[in-house]
Design a protein around this motif. Sequence first.
Motif, PDB file in Angstrom:
ATOM      1  N   ARG A 138      -6.017 -48.492   0.688  1.00 23.45           N
ATOM      2  CA  ARG A 138      -7.238 -48.603  -0.115  1.00 23.45           C
ATOM      3  C   ARG A 138      -7.095 -49.654  -1.224  1.00 23.45           C
ATOM      4  NH1 ARG A 138      -9.588 -42.629  -1.102  1.00 23.45           N
ATOM      5  NH2 ARG A 138     -11.464 -43.853  -1.487  1.00 23.45           N
ATOM      6  N   TYR A 197     -10.867 -55.318  -8.461  1.00 22.63           N
ATOM      7  CA  TYR A 197     -11.370 -53.961  -8.704  1.00 22.63           C
ATOM      8  C   TYR A 197     -12.089 -53.841 -10.050  1.00 22.63           C
ATOM      9  CZ  TYR A 197      -8.009 -53.466  -5.000  1.00 22.63           C
ATOM     10  OH  TYR A 197      -7.330 -53.647  -3.813  1.00 22.63           O
ATOM     11  N   GLU A 238      -9.740 -44.632 -10.509  1.00 21.16           N
ATOM     12  CA  GLU A 238     -11.077 -44.025 -10.485  1.00 21.16           C
ATOM     13  C   GLU A 238     -12.033 -44.815  -9.600  1.00 21.16           C
ATOM     14  OE1 GLU A 238     -11.184 -41.527 -14.663  1.00 21.16           O
ATOM     15  OE2 GLU A 238     -12.385 -43.364 -14.543  1.00 21.16           O
ATOM     16  N   LYS A 239     -11.941 -46.144  -9.664  1.00 24.17           N
ATOM     17  CA  LYS A 239     -12.840 -46.999  -8.872  1.00 24.17           C
ATOM     18  C   LYS A 239     -12.549 -46.857  -7.375  1.00 24.17           C
ATOM     19  CE  LYS A 239     -15.645 -50.727  -8.530  1.00 24.17           C
ATOM     20  NZ  LYS A 239     -15.365 -52.056  -9.085  1.00 24.17           N
ATOM     21  N   SER A 273     -10.709 -44.488  -5.684  1.00 27.56           N
ATOM     22  CA  SER A 273     -10.734 -43.134  -5.125  1.00 27.56           C
ATOM     23  C   SER A 273     -12.093 -42.470  -5.252  1.00 27.56           C
ATOM     24  CB  SER A 273      -9.695 -42.258  -5.831  1.00 27.56           C
ATOM     25  OG  SER A 273     -10.086 -42.005  -7.175  1.00 27.56           O
ATOM     26  N   ASP A 274     -12.951 -43.035  -6.109  1.00 31.06           N
ATOM     27  CA  ASP A 274     -14.247 -42.425  -6.408  1.00 31.06           C
ATOM     28  C   ASP A 274     -14.076 -41.006  -6.963  1.00 31.06           C
ATOM     29  OD1 ASP A 274     -16.989 -42.624  -6.638  1.00 31.06           O
ATOM     30  OD2 ASP A 274     -17.377 -41.690  -4.698  1.00 31.06           O
ATOM     31  N   SER A 307     -12.547 -38.884 -10.730  1.00 34.01           N
ATOM     32  CA  SER A 307     -12.050 -39.080 -12.092  1.00 34.01           C
ATOM     33  C   SER A 307     -10.526 -39.063 -12.037  1.00 34.01           C
ATOM     34  CB  SER A 307     -12.545 -37.974 -13.019  1.00 34.01           C
ATOM     35  OG  SER A 307     -11.911 -36.739 -12.703  1.00 34.01           O
ATOM     36  N   TYR A 336      -8.210 -36.790  -9.599  1.00 36.81           N
ATOM     37  CA  TYR A 336      -7.278 -37.399  -8.641  1.00 36.81           C
ATOM     38  C   TYR A 336      -5.877 -36.802  -8.799  1.00 36.81           C
ATOM     39  CZ  TYR A 336      -4.699 -40.661  -5.791  1.00 36.81           C
ATOM     40  OH  TYR A 336      -3.899 -41.168  -4.812  1.00 36.81           O
TER      41      TYR A 336
END
Length: 445
Positions: free
Chosen positions: A77, A87, A164-165, A167-168, A170, A174
């Motif tokens: 990812r 990112y 955060e970006k 994994s979508d 917080s 996470y």
Amino acid sequence: MKAAERLGKWIERYEANGYLNGSILIATNRNILLNKGFGMANWEHAVPNKSTTKFKIGSLTKAFTAMGIYQLHESGRLCIDDCIGKYLPNYPHGEKITIYQCLTNTTGIPNYTSFPDYWSKTMRLPMTLHQLIDSFKHLELNFEPGSKFEYSNSGYSLLTAIIEKVSDMSYAEYIREKICRPLGMNNTGCDDGIEIVEDLASGYSFWEKPIHTAYADLSFPLGAYGLYSTTEDLFLWDQALKSSQFLSKELKEKMFTPYLSSYASGWVVSEMFDRKCMHHFGDISGFSSNFLRFADEQVTIIYLSNMNVTPVTHLTQEMAKVMFDEHVSIPLPTKPINFSNTEPIAGKYFIENDEIKILDISINNGELYLTVSKLYGVLYKFKLVPVRHNESQSTFVTEMINEQLIFHYSLAGEIVGVEYKDFNEKKYIAYKNKTSALVEQHKNV
């Protein structure tokens, strides 16, 4: 003598003197030799520390943030060699700063906790993660990214935003779902300062007695120094790091390989007592912590304290010496003797070869107190306990930490100097007036 017996004797003296505050876990070959709380989790309500007490762990958090990034790398990812601009699109210099440089503190981005107004103002104010990043992103870089090492919480705040970006989720979610829950680390999480955390110790400083620390808002530390945990949960973390549960062997080796300094990714890797050690120190709002992992010897030492003056770095190293059967010194017992001649001792003492550090000894209700600077130059005040006395010298030890002062007298009974041994066992010679200190300094040149 076995390690457990040696450790027991060392702990017994330190505990008797009141020099241990927090929770300590020591294990070898997966067997826990010590798992115990010391001192108070909360002084106001007389709640003692236990092996299950939760502590804010400060920068030990960085190892969890690094693991999150490496997990996302392994799953495809992100790539740790990507530039952060991929990112965080509007970040200045984002096209030449990599994720790996953030992990290894080699970005050149100024460290926001080192800003002049941080301790007096900024740390007390709530901020979102993006507001925090905005506070440093337009500053000039301290050096070309990847050219040198400089510890920076700012880089780990960027890693928090990237987690955060990508994994979508917080950051708190996470860490809980991808690391803590799979390991059964049910007493570890992100402290936002709002939610009530059961069994969380309060953090303290010291001035004659335990006092509250300056308020720090917990809305923004997150992946730089925002987690709380217990020694028992961190031992689960330690064991998981020995396996391939989260990362392949190759990627884990990359994570533990230093770059440009002894700093790897969320861990310091260095030689300690001629042994390879992975370690990290943390401190935040009255809490201090240290985590030592001697992987080859299978020795783990975790110390979480809620008294910021507790010298966890030194004490964990002393515990390591005990485990490896190396020489350690034992503190003098804090058993006071009768001593009334306090007036001649009071005053300022100037340390030879040090124009800044001063020993300030005062009298309060007939008892002597030492005021001296410690980490970050912060002043602390400790009661002096008289333990030995004769015509030529008087010996005092401090409360709360293991320090010692020996006052030497002339034949006329006047103080000619003082030997000061701090908690690191570093010895200083000090004199009651600056001129004497300078004279002695020139004699030694």
